[in-house]
Design an enzyme around this catalytic site. Structure first.
Site, PDB file in Angstrom:
ATOM      1  N   GLY A   1      18.566 -12.623   3.279  1.00  0.00           N
ATOM      2  CA  GLY A   1      18.493 -12.183   4.676  1.00  0.00           C
ATOM      3  C   GLY A   1      19.819 -12.209   5.405  1.00  0.00           C
TER       4      GLY A   1
ATOM      5  CB  CYS B   1      -5.711   9.630   2.192  1.00  0.00           C
ATOM      6  SG  CYS B   1      -4.851  11.128   1.663  1.00  0.00           S
TER       7      CYS B   1
ATOM      8  CB  CYS C   1      -6.010  10.730  -2.482  1.00  0.00           C
ATOM      9  SG  CYS C   1      -5.332   9.333  -1.567  1.00  0.00           S
TER      10      CYS C   1
ATOM     11  CB  CYS D   1      -1.088   9.342   0.998  1.00  0.00           C
ATOM     12  SG  CYS D   1      -2.530   8.462   0.447  1.00  0.00           S
TER      13      CYS D   1
ATOM     14  CB  CYS E   1      -1.321  11.210  -2.034  1.00  0.00           C
ATOM     15  SG  CYS E   1      -2.692  12.066  -1.224  1.00  0.00           S
TER      16      CYS E   1
END
Lengths: 259, 310, 234
Positions: free
Chosen positions: B45, B254, B257, B279, B285
């Site tokens: 970080g 979605c 899908c 998606c 997808c």
């Protein structure tokens, strides 16, 4: 008289790079809850002294010690930087003459006041907000303004927000640099009353630097008069103002227009 | 779907056209960047400054991510590049082509096939593996910047872990809008120490950063900063006790899908306001549809006898 | 002397040096010796300009004497107020010496009852109790109730004076310094003020007062002290 000192200055001197004397050989002891006024005209060294006392400017000579919680008297300039910065956010507060130096202008009044709480780990929004509202109320800022940006506030309101931002962490020592400077006279009076009440109710100690004798008359227990970097006279505020001994103090007192 | 093979074999250290060094950057530069990366991995970080180079694209087009990718890419790697989750947007296509040409490595659109994934604004829906590395393109690495413009001050804030200010940002959100409205680049605390900008991914993706098996690398070209999250590192999204962190949620699956619990993009279908949510991760997808999953739109289209995505 | 000694002034002198007037000196008094016991009231007399107020202020450490001592019984011991550290001076003022000046120093925005109660709070009373005591005292001094919650800035001289007396007498200071406490009062309120002062005396307060009103002086004072006797020949 049994309580220990809070802040101790010994022989504090600062000479600037060009050899110009900022302050010379200043010493005093401040106890918890005491308010010390420092007066003098521009260039008398009072601002330099304040910088030295508040850890912003290491003095060329002398030392400044503060009673750090659980650690006793510690040389302010020998603390590590994170320790000093922690002090600044918790036990100390600085009221700047220009509130822009003490506030985040792009953060709401509530956020400004809440910052010190969040800085020491407060993580409950509701609690932070109610504490911010409480403190804004104490400095007489309407609850409706809590989400407004300080830049939409008048000078007096900004100054009061700055004070709330500091007092929320319940500091033990507050440094004030011309707290009423730049404000209209009527606004000054209100701010002074407020400061006086807060200082009394909270028992917070303060060092107040100003050129305005009315400010110290109302706020401070003790007074130091500075000239050319040196303290020329000190004593109880009413002593120094009512019976000044040093020629310069007499001049200073006699120069004030009686209203 | 399809894996492009390198056009020329045996191009181990040189790009296939023989003009540029392998992966464009010279070896010294890559070493320098790798050293920065090692430091970044060692201090999760923490923003490591590095001597960023000029890349043959403009700032804002992924120069930071490209330099990181160039430095870690080997001849055995398979590269995937996504932009907003899609493999077929201009930015993604250009960067993929760039490395295909200068490094000659195979490129892919399949998340599972890739060893290095460079991304802008998304983390793939499929859980990444230990043998994968994800490289984020970062426009603004400093999470505190908007609140504290002084670089000297933000550095100290990181050094001393003074992060109250970041909380102030969230406080401001709640006080103005009643909730934390930060929806992307949502600040995180890495390994219980450093505050980090996750780059402008939706906060939906934040939980994926936590304890991810893959190494996560971040490159900011303009700001010349690199940072990293080693595998299986604790990543916590900031919040308040009474306003806990919540990723976005989507009511409907979605449209193509039928996937639930994935990040959806709104697609406008015509000028009459017809739209659907699909998606954002185009690879995910496509895989699902190949497996036979069918969303409401796809079903409707199938019944009418033509493909919904055509 | 069998009386419990509370205040003892020894060889006190005060000379003002006016640096703004080319360093001119203004001697006021010299060689003042004065002793006040518990429950005793001494009235300072002398013509205007004899230095009564200057002496009284010196006893409060408001003015700084040029030489000599002001000994005060503070926490069971005689302490020199003149040479004490500021912190001790403040403590003595907080606990031992009360001062009722001629004029009220008005603090903007603080109501009359608040000014009086504040003095009691400073003495350690809790806020609610102090407010009750303040109101009782203001009632006794016949200050109209509608004025209690008003800052005294707009009050008449007599009204301000009553607030001032209440403020000074709400607590039982062991030593009381009174500078013309009844000057602007009508007969009725003067009597109330006298009664309050007598009550303080009865509680054992050692009092030094400046009081031009001869009737009042005769009522409260056990002895008079002529300050002009210590005047320095110019």
């Amino acid at each position: 008289m049994s309580d220990a000192p809070l802040l101790e200055a010994e022989g504090v001197s600062h000479t600037y790079a060009g050899g110009q004397v900022g302050c010379a050989d200043v010493g005093f002891t401040l106890y918890p809850g005491e308010v010390l006024g420092i007066v003098g005209e521009s260039g008398s060294g009072k601002s330099t002294l304040l910088s030295c006392l508040s850890g912003a400017l290491p003095p060329s000579r002398g030392r400044v010690r503060f009673a750090v919680r659980g650690q006793g008297m510690q040389d302010v300039f020998k603390l590590s930087e994170p320790e000093r910065r922690l002090l600044m956010r918790t036990d100390w507060g600085i009221v700047h003459q220009n509130p822009r130096d003490g506030l985040r202008m792009s953060v709401s009044a509530g956020g400004n006041v809440g910052e010190r709480l969040m800085a020491v780990g407060a993580r409950h929004y509701g609690d932070i907000r109610s504490e911010a509202l409480d403190w804004l109320g104490r400095v007489e800022i309407d609850a409706e303004r809590v989400d407004h940006l300080p830049r939409t506030f008048s000078g007096g309101m900004q100054q009061r927000t700055q004070i709330a931002r500091i007092l929320v962490s319940q500091p033990r020592l507050v440094f004030m640099d011309e707290p009423t400077g730049g404000l209209d006279v009527s606004v000054q009076a209100r701010l002074l009353d407020l400061l006086r009440g807060l200082v009394r109710d909270l028992g917070v100690a303060a060092v107040v630097v100003t050129h305005d004798l009315a400010v110290v008359r109302l706020l401070s227990d003790r007074l130091m008069v500075m000239r050319q970097g040196r303290v020329v006279e000190s004593g109880l505020t009413d002593q120094v103002l009512d019976d000044p001994q040093h020629p310069y103090s007499q001049l200073l007192v006699s120069s004030v227009l009686q209203a | 779907m399809s894996t492009l093979q390198p056009a020329g074999s045996g191009a181990q250290f040189h790009s296939i056209d023989g003009v540029y060094n392998f992966a464009y950057l010279d070896e010294q530069t890559k070493r320098m960047i790798r050293r920065a990366l090692l430091k970044a991995v060692a201090i999760p970080g923490y923003q490591v400054p590095f001597g960023g180079r000029e890349m043959p694209v403009a700032y804002g087009w992924g120069t930071g991510g490209m330099q990181v990718t160039a430095s870690i890419l080997g001849v055995d790697d398979v590269l995937k590049v996504i932009d907003q989750g899609a493999d077929d947007t201009t930015n993604a296509v250009s960067i993929r082509r760039f490395f295909n040409r200068t490094a000659g490595v195979p490129v892919t659109e399949a998340t599972t096939e890739a060893t290095v994934i460079q991304t802008r604004h998304r983390i793939p829906e499929k859980t990444l593996r230990e043998d994968q590395v994800i490289v984020y393109q970062v426009p603004m690495p400093e999470p505190l910047r908007k609140l504290e413009p002084r670089e000297t001050e933000t550095r100290k804030m990181h050094a001393f872990a003074e992060y109250g200010l970041m909380q102030v940002k969230l406080y401001e959100d709640i006080s103005r809008h009643g909730e934390i409205t930060t929806t992307y680049d949502y600040p995180v605390e890495v390994n219980a120490r450093y505050m980090m900008a996750p780059s402008p991914i939706p906060k939906f993706d934040n939980p994926k950063m936590h304890a991810m098996p893959a190494l996560q690398l971040f490159g900011a070209g303009r700001e010349k900063r690199i940072y990293a999250i080693p595998p299986y590192t604790k990543v916590r999204s900031l919040d308040f006790n009474d306003y806990p962190f919540e990723p976005q949620q989507f009511e409907d699956p979605c449209a193509l899908c039928d996937a639930k619990g994935v990040f959806l993009d709104e697609v406008i279908l015509d000028d009459k306001g017809d739209h659907m949510f699909v998606c954002s991760d185009s690879d995910h997808c496509r895989d699902r549809r190949a497996e036979g999953h069918m969303g409401p739109r796809a079903r409707e289209a199938a019944e009418k006898g033509y493909g919904a995505d055509e | 002397m069998t009386q419990h000694m509370m205040l003892q002034v020894q060889d006190l002198s005060k000379t003002f040096t006016l640096h703004t007037q080319g360093g001119a000196t203004l001697p006021v008094f010299d060689g003042v010796n004065l002793a006040v016991g518990a429950g005793q009231c001494i009235a300072l007399t002398g013509a205007s300009g004899a230095g009564k107020s200057t002496l009284l202020r010196s006893l409060y450490a408001n003015y700084r004497p040029s030489s000599g001592q002001v000994l005060v019984r503070h926490r069971e011991a005689m302490v020199d107020l003149t040479g004490a550290e500021p912190r001790l001076q403040l403590e003595i003022r907080r606990e031992t010496i009360g001062y009722v000046s001629q004029f009220l120093r008005v603090i903007p925005r603080i109501p009359a009852e608040g000014i009086v109660a504040e003095a009691a709070v400073a003495g350690g009373m809790d806020a609610a109790q102090a407010l009750d005591a303040a109101r009782a005292l203001l009632r006794r001094l016949n200050l109209p109730e509608r004025l209690w919650s008003v800052p005294p800035a707009t009050f008449s001289g007599g009204e301000q004076q009553r607030v001032n007396i209440a403020r000074g007498l709400i607590r039982s200071f062991p030593v009381l310094l009174l500078d013309e406490p009844t000057a602007s009062l009508d007969a009725e309120n003067r009597n109330v003020a006298v009664a309050l002062i007598m009550e303080a005396k009865a509680k054992g307060a050692a009092i030094v007062a400046i009081c031009h009103d001869e009737t009042v002086r005769a009522e409260i004072a056990d002895a008079v002290f002529d300050v002009s006797a210590f005047q320095v020949a110019a």
